[in-house]
Design a protein around this motif. Structure first.
Motif, short mmCIF file in Angstrom:
data_model
loop_
_atom_site.label_atom_id
_atom_site.label_comp_id
_atom_site.label_asym_id
_atom_site.label_seq_id
_atom_site.Cartn_x
_atom_site.Cartn_y
_atom_site.Cartn_z
N GLY A 15 -26.83 -77.02 -16.10
CA GLY A 15 -25.88 -76.06 -15.54
C GLY A 15 -26.50 -75.13 -14.50
N ALA A 16 -25.68 -74.18 -14.07
CA ALA A 16 -26.07 -73.26 -12.99
C ALA A 16 -27.27 -72.40 -13.36
N ASP A 17 -27.44 -72.13 -14.66
CA ASP A 17 -28.55 -71.28 -15.11
C ASP A 17 -29.73 -72.08 -15.64
#
Length: 158
Positions: free
Chosen positions: A99-101
């Motif tokens: 994911g984005a993180d």
């Protein structure tokens, strides 16, 4: 970029440079305390102890992205690893692997060693990445691959 060019968050806070592991063969694993694969901690620790003197280390990265199977904080995770499996290899701060993180370490691992059919996502806890002494990912292993099945690949790199 090599694995050893990155820094990661220590379980107790602050950042740790992976250059501390330069020249070592590494097995990097996303871990969880409440997973069906959690007993693999025993095999991971056995590898760490068996090959540590030859320049090998297991690095554990707790992750709560799969079935919320790592709900604890850093102290709870450290206590669990120590009391349940006598873990002596480094276990870092809890991270995201997808994911984005996603932690930059896992972005690099997934880029260098995609999974089945080229998928970059980590599919579950206890996905393993074998890194050579030059800091390059050599191979990715599925969560179902038991640590003891990696001995030939590790010995080849040592």
């Amino acid at each position: 970029m090599r694995i050893t060019d990155l820094s990661v968050k220590a379980a107790g806070g602050g950042m740790v440079s992976l250059s501390d592991h330069a020249g070592q063969v590494l097995l990097i694993v996303n871990t969880a305390s409440k997973c069906g694969f959690t007993p693999q901690y025993e095999g991971l620790e056995a590898l760490h102890r068996r090959y540590g003197a030859r320049g090998f280390s297991v690095l554990g990265f707790p992750c709560n992205q799969f079935g919320a199977q790592e709900p604890g904080d850093a102290a709870e995770i450290a206590n669990f690893c120590s009391t349940s499996y006598d873990v002596t290899f480094p276990v870092f701060a809890k991270i995201d692997v997808n994911g984005a993180d996603a932690d930059p370490l896992f972005v690099l691992l997934k880029d260098e060693a995609p999974g089945l059919l080229g998928s970059k996502a980590v599919k579950w806890n206890f996905t393993k990445f074998l890194v050579n002494r030059e800091g390059r990912v050599v191979r990715r292993y599925a969560p179902t691959t038991k640590p003891e099945e990696l001995t030939a690949d590790i010995e080849e790199l040592l």
